[in-house]
Design an enzyme around this catalytic site. Sequence first.
Site, PDB file in Angstrom:
ATOM      1  N   SER A  76       8.618  -6.272  -7.893  1.00 45.34           N
ATOM      2  CA  SER A  76       8.193  -7.550  -8.482  1.00 45.34           C
ATOM      3  C   SER A  76       9.316  -8.556  -8.691  1.00 45.34           C
ATOM      4  O   SER A  76       9.034  -9.702  -9.045  1.00 45.34           O
ATOM      5  CB  SER A  76       7.481  -7.302  -9.807  1.00 45.34           C
ATOM      6  OG  SER A  76       6.231  -6.719  -9.556  1.00 45.34           O
ATOM      7  N   LYS A  79       8.827 -11.669  -6.808  1.00 46.87           N
ATOM      8  CA  LYS A  79       7.918 -12.734  -7.270  1.00 46.87           C
ATOM      9  C   LYS A  79       8.686 -14.000  -7.662  1.00 46.87           C
ATOM     10  O   LYS A  79       8.132 -15.097  -7.652  1.00 46.87           O
ATOM     11  CB  LYS A  79       7.063 -12.204  -8.433  1.00 46.87           C
ATOM     12  CG  LYS A  79       6.125 -11.063  -8.001  1.00 46.87           C
ATOM     13  CD  LYS A  79       5.445 -10.390  -9.187  1.00 46.87           C
ATOM     14  CE  LYS A  79       4.562  -9.218  -8.730  1.00 46.87           C
ATOM     15  NZ  LYS A  79       4.011  -8.450  -9.865  1.00 46.87           N
ATOM     16  N   TYR A 199       1.910  -9.609   0.245  1.00 42.60           N
ATOM     17  CA  TYR A 199       2.326  -9.140  -1.088  1.00 42.60           C
ATOM     18  C   TYR A 199       3.051  -7.783  -1.001  1.00 42.60           C
ATOM     19  O   TYR A 199       4.111  -7.594  -1.605  1.00 42.60           O
ATOM     20  CB  TYR A 199       1.099  -9.064  -2.009  1.00 42.60           C
ATOM     21  CG  TYR A 199       1.419  -8.473  -3.351  1.00 42.60           C
ATOM     22  CD1 TYR A 199       2.122  -9.200  -4.306  1.00 42.60           C
ATOM     23  CD2 TYR A 199       1.051  -7.165  -3.670  1.00 42.60           C
ATOM     24  CE1 TYR A 199       2.448  -8.649  -5.537  1.00 42.60           C
ATOM     25  CE2 TYR A 199       1.365  -6.611  -4.904  1.00 42.60           C
ATOM     26  CZ  TYR A 199       2.061  -7.353  -5.836  1.00 42.60           C
ATOM     27  OH  TYR A 199       2.385  -6.796  -7.047  1.00 42.60           O
ATOM     28  N   TYR A 252       6.343  -8.767 -18.284  1.00 45.16           N
ATOM     29  CA  TYR A 252       4.947  -8.406 -18.626  1.00 45.16           C
ATOM     30  C   TYR A 252       4.740  -8.244 -20.125  1.00 45.16           C
ATOM     31  O   TYR A 252       5.214  -9.083 -20.888  1.00 45.16           O
ATOM     32  CB  TYR A 252       4.530  -7.141 -17.855  1.00 45.16           C
ATOM     33  CG  TYR A 252       4.943  -7.213 -16.409  1.00 45.16           C
ATOM     34  CD1 TYR A 252       4.386  -8.180 -15.574  1.00 45.16           C
ATOM     35  CD2 TYR A 252       5.915  -6.382 -15.879  1.00 45.16           C
ATOM     36  CE1 TYR A 252       4.773  -8.284 -14.247  1.00 45.16           C
ATOM     37  CE2 TYR A 252       6.310  -6.480 -14.553  1.00 45.16           C
ATOM     38  CZ  TYR A 252       5.730  -7.431 -13.752  1.00 45.16           C
ATOM     39  OH  TYR A 252       6.120  -7.534 -12.453  1.00 45.16           O
ATOM     40  N   VAL A 270       9.045  -2.551 -10.458  1.00 45.95           N
ATOM     41  CA  VAL A 270       8.879  -1.107 -10.660  1.00 45.95           C
ATOM     42  C   VAL A 270       9.799  -0.252  -9.776  1.00 45.95           C
ATOM     43  O   VAL A 270       9.792   0.967  -9.882  1.00 45.95           O
ATOM     44  CB  VAL A 270       7.407  -0.629 -10.516  1.00 45.95           C
ATOM     45  CG1 VAL A 270       6.537  -1.153 -11.634  1.00 45.95           C
ATOM     46  CG2 VAL A 270       6.845  -0.972  -9.150  1.00 45.95           C
TER      47      VAL A 270
HETATM   48  N1  GLN Z   1       4.223  -3.510  -5.849  1.00 47.93           N
HETATM   49  C1  GLN Z   1       4.030  -3.252  -7.246  1.00 47.93           C
HETATM   50  C2  GLN Z   1       2.548  -3.265  -7.588  1.00 47.93           C
HETATM   51  O1  GLN Z   1       1.855  -4.083  -7.068  1.00 47.93           O
HETATM   52  C3  GLN Z   1       4.757  -4.288  -8.038  1.00 47.93           C
HETATM   53  C4  GLN Z   1       4.615  -4.121  -9.521  1.00 47.93           C
HETATM   54  C5  GLN Z   1       5.886  -4.356 -10.263  1.00 47.93           C
HETATM   55  O2  GLN Z   1       6.978  -4.272  -9.727  1.00 47.93           O
HETATM   56  N2  GLN Z   1       5.765  -4.599 -11.551  1.00 47.93           N
HETATM   57  O3  GLN Z   1       2.072  -2.508  -8.351  1.00 47.93           O
END
Ligand code: GLN
Length: 316
Positions: A76, A79, A199, A252, A270
């Site tokens: 993420s 993003k 994505y 988050y 993650v």
């Molecule tokens: N690719 C992961 C997902 O969609 C990204 C989530 C993250 O890094 N918080 O669950």
Amino acid sequence: MHTAHGETALATMNFQPLLDEINDEIRPLLGQRGTVASYIPALARVPAAQFGIALRTCQGEEAQAGDAATPFSIQSVSKLFTLTLAMRHMGDTLWERIGREPSGNPFNSLVQLESEHGQPRNPFINAGAIAVADRLLSRGDAKAELLALMESLCGEPVAFDAEVAASEAATGYRNYALANFMKSFGKLDNDVQAVLDMYFHQCALRMSCVQLARAAGFLCRDGAHPRRGEAAITTERHARRINALMLTCGTYDAAGDVAFSIGLPCKSGVGGGIVAVVPDRLTLCVWSPALDATGNSLLGMKALELFVAKTGLSIF
Ligand code: GLN
């Protein structure tokens, strides 16, 4: 914002011994707590006992310690970069499809999306990033555009990890649910499969702490390219707004806690990476794969806390 005294102190600050010290304090804690992101099979195999830290100042000085040169799945953290591209293309019209409020919910939650009629709360939860990917796809070859941006920022080639992308495509049931749900509300223009392909690939970018600290350099330089002489990446206004979203939404449902205990705009993934920005000063990237319950790197957060405690750097 900062006193002349603060500037002198920072200008003379030698970050290398500081990062070595943080690395020495974190290493004994490796492998004790937290778990790697087991819901993505390719990430479940990553050895947990790794830690890296790297920073780059606005003047271009760099320091690194531990496993800072080891590439990992940025997940993420990507993003940040897709949002930057979408803001560049669409300006304020981007916000017709995506909110700017913290979610207070896990990054892959479906609940809020239903009560808010398929409109994601912010661009950093999965639903919001999927909506951003949709906007980029409508403009052309989003994967190529993202790779070109990352290569320009890092000054060297960057690649998608095909195995991680395939692993998520095979098991990303929640993301399929989120995307189909948004599509049912008319909030995605492109084919769900194509949007998720973008994505999953952006999440599968493989980069090191050193590369990410460099790549995020425009966020501490009011949008200016990390290397002098290159065209700006974004405007000052957009760079400030991305920092604001990082602080309020970048980690988050831990964003309040992170603002409280670290006090820097952060974006986590993650894969265990976290990028943090000290506006007008430096960007920092920490990485350790074991996560806490909110999906943020446990020792990465600990390292950021140590960094802030030792330097006194904070936006507050
Ligand atoms: N690719 C992961 C997902 O969609 C990204 C989530 C993250 O890094 N918080 O669950």
